[in-house]
Design a protein around this motif. Sequence first.
Motif, PDB file in Angstrom:
ATOM      1  N   PRO A   4       0.835  -1.207   0.000  1.00  0.00           N
ATOM      2  CA  PRO A   4       0.000   0.000   0.000  1.00  0.00           C
ATOM      3  C   PRO A   4       0.870   1.257   0.000  1.00  0.00           C
ATOM      4  N   LEU A   5       0.305   2.334  -0.451  1.00  0.00           N
ATOM      5  CA  LEU A   5       1.060   3.564  -0.659  1.00  0.00           C
ATOM      6  C   LEU A   5       1.772   4.035   0.599  1.00  0.00           C
ATOM      7  N   TRP A   6       1.140   3.882   1.740  1.00  0.00           N
ATOM      8  CA  TRP A   6       1.711   4.420   2.973  1.00  0.00           C
ATOM      9  C   TRP A   6       2.959   3.664   3.422  1.00  0.00           C
ATOM     10  N   LYS A   7       3.191   2.480   2.846  1.00  0.00           N
ATOM     11  CA  LYS A   7       4.374   1.700   3.204  1.00  0.00           C
ATOM     12  C   LYS A   7       5.585   1.990   2.308  1.00  0.00           C
ATOM     13  N   VAL A   8       5.421   2.823   1.299  1.00  0.00           N
ATOM     14  CA  VAL A   8       6.459   3.020   0.292  1.00  0.00           C
ATOM     15  C   VAL A   8       6.989   4.445   0.360  1.00  0.00           C
ATOM     16  N   ASN A   9       8.307   4.598   0.464  1.00  0.00           N
ATOM     17  CA  ASN A   9       8.896   5.936   0.430  1.00  0.00           C
ATOM     18  C   ASN A   9       8.599   6.598  -0.907  1.00  0.00           C
ATOM     19  N   GLN A  10       8.252   7.877  -0.854  1.00  0.00           N
ATOM     20  CA  GLN A  10       7.851   8.606  -2.054  1.00  0.00           C
ATOM     21  C   GLN A  10       8.664   9.895  -2.195  1.00  0.00           C
ATOM     22  N   THR A  11       9.137  10.156  -3.421  1.00  0.00           N
ATOM     23  CA  THR A  11       9.759  11.452  -3.710  1.00  0.00           C
ATOM     24  C   THR A  11       8.747  12.406  -4.321  1.00  0.00           C
TER      25      THR A  11
END
Length: 800
Positions: A367-374
């Motif tokens: 899920p999105l909240w588990k992935v580091n995002q730039t």
Amino acid sequence: MRSRRRTALLAVAGLTGGLLLTAPQPASAANLIKNPGFETAGTGDMPYCWSKSGWGDNDFAFETVADAHTGSKAMKVTLTRRVEGDRKALITESATCAPVVTPGEQYDLGLWYKSTTPDANITLFRHDATAGWQYWTDLKTLEMAGSWTEAAVRTPEVPAGTDRISWGVSVYGTGSVTTDDYTMDQVAEPVPEPECTGTPQECANGRWDVLPVQNPVRSMHSVVLHNGKVLLIAGSGNNTDMFEAGTFTSAVYDPQTGNYKVVPTPDDMFCAGHVQLSDGRVLIMSGNKGYPSADGTVGYQGYKDSYIFDPATESYIKTNDMNDGHWYPSATILGNGDVISFGGLKEDSTGSVTAELWSDDEQQWQPLWKVNQTWSYWGLYPSMILMQDGRLFYSGSHVFGNNIPGTGSAIYDYGANTVTQVPGLQNKDERDQSASVLLPPAQDQKVLTLGGGNIDSNPVANRLTDVIDLKQPNPAYVAGPPIPQGTVDLGNGPVPQTGNQGKMYVSAVLLPDGKVLETGGALHNRANPVFETSIYDPAVNTFDPVAADPEARGYHSSAFLLPDGRVMTTGDNPGNGTWNHNVSIYTPPYLLKGERPTITSVIDTQWNYGDTQRITVDRPIAKAELIRPAAVTHSSDPNQRFVDLPLSVDGNNIDLNVTSNPNLAPPGWYMLFAVDANGVPSVAKWVHLSGPQALRATDASAHVHSFADDLSGKVTKPGKKRASHKVPATVAGCDRHYGSANVCVPTAFPAEVKRTTVARCTWLKQHDYGRLKVNGKDDPLRLDPDRDGVACGKGDVRRR
């Protein structure tokens, strides 16, 4: 070192030539080591020509002990507490003590040891005449041994500019290692070239054969499976009729029989992303949800669906959805088996700024909240190459239009979630559909980027190449030699290339002799195929022109290495929408040098990191390596890599030393090649590389080096959270006002084409576009001045 830990580096050496490794000679025979048995005392507390070395937070002791292999003295290095770093007794880095070496030569190293720790290996440093002393590489890992045990290994070829080396045993775990009787001998010159088995021209340049059976599908994705077969994915094959009919295709090709098996394909995987998972199955992400609208107001759309192809059943299995659609995404496997993906187009045709992470443990997208995002838009098919410290190198290769802002190349640190710009990439906005490859051996951490163009402005494709050494403290591209020129078909048959004419849509393939084949390409956006093939030698940084593929290989073409050492090429999809179903096979010169070595047995096909694995061969070999099988599309295969395996030899029994660093060789199936002194490879054996759970952690090994640790480029942290990036509907460089969606009338014609109706229509006729319907009332390229709804009709060219 920074306080934040880097993922480990435990590199094994790259071997690029030489003879069969023999057992070390006694210390008294032709030995280049001074004081090899520590018998001569020095001026301090270390023996003559030996020095203490190491770094980090640890408690240690250096002792000269009487428990010797021969003589009366040996060297003992002990670590009693360790948080980070290592300790090692090294040959003193001085003109008096460090052995003199010759660039291009190899050396056999040997020693006797006892060890109470599994965390020890042979470490090399080299003296560069310009840059001074610097870390070179790590070689053989020493197994624990309670009694005196012999260790032997061969160095890579000595790099240019190196005049001396220093080496010793690095201890990077608690315990002790006692060593004695070091040896170092120069390897004899290789045996003479054998007589070639082909014609003189074939012996020099190799041979291309066009197969009698055509590829039955319009495949633009090629994956070499660990059973030796090839998965060829088409989806709708850039054909709107097939898309509207819901007809999606793939085929499995068997090089042994020459047969194709068309397999059911559940979705339109046209321009998806793909990567081989650690278990050998193929993860396919996103694809084409919809083609552009007839009036050009809506572009391509990427869906969120994801599938796994299982080679055992030759079928697709649905996974959970990604967080975004990603038409043209990247796909890079990480050292722990996870997969990270960037870029592509969303379901609404905008650019995705969402990074996606596939968990190897959970077998699903996170899920999105588990992935580091730039929250950065990396473009389409951005080439993201895993570095040996766990970071990602964006090489600058991409598709469609301009590069990312800044220098066009960067290093992304997932753990710190920072992007650092890397300088030096030439003409960074004309590297559209260039190729990038991690050069052999992967331990050297050098990347080659070659060719490219820009479909938005449609200039002549370039000949540029750039090389970067990612082990340098501040890596930067430097210009490489230009791509050799061949012939180009400008619409009236092939003619020699002139000026600075190069190519985009270029393919780059790692070969088992440690070189790179580059082939295929075109001069402009989906037009003017270039017929040129050459072999790049990383050791000397030169291209050698060889026989050219007789088939056009531009947009949607692929080239990849087969397990037998040949190279297969497929596809070509010019702007008129046609497809080249012919398949070519290249036989490199090394397969025309007589009998090939044979791997007669592999003791174990399941390999762990840090292993010593034994194979048997039928005759002497000079090197062995693992090559990760291809998963290529659109000139892009960021996971392609060649990992050297240092040798220890006992007759026809060869012990191979496997890297302990999963970032250097991510888990999965590999082709194992054995190569003789003339560069002739065996047929590959398949081995599966994995490791104990401890090696799946962020810090995969205790042995860390500080290369490229503090980068000087511009560093950015995550930007403001946003949903997408605006992308023009003409992102594919095609004006949708004319013809069907799979036909690409260029938004910008080549510069040499005049901006008149007659000149443009003449160019389109030369490139077999045929009858073009005008979609809607707009005519931005002025191809229908008589407004009869047909572009380039008789009335249009007559009216001028």
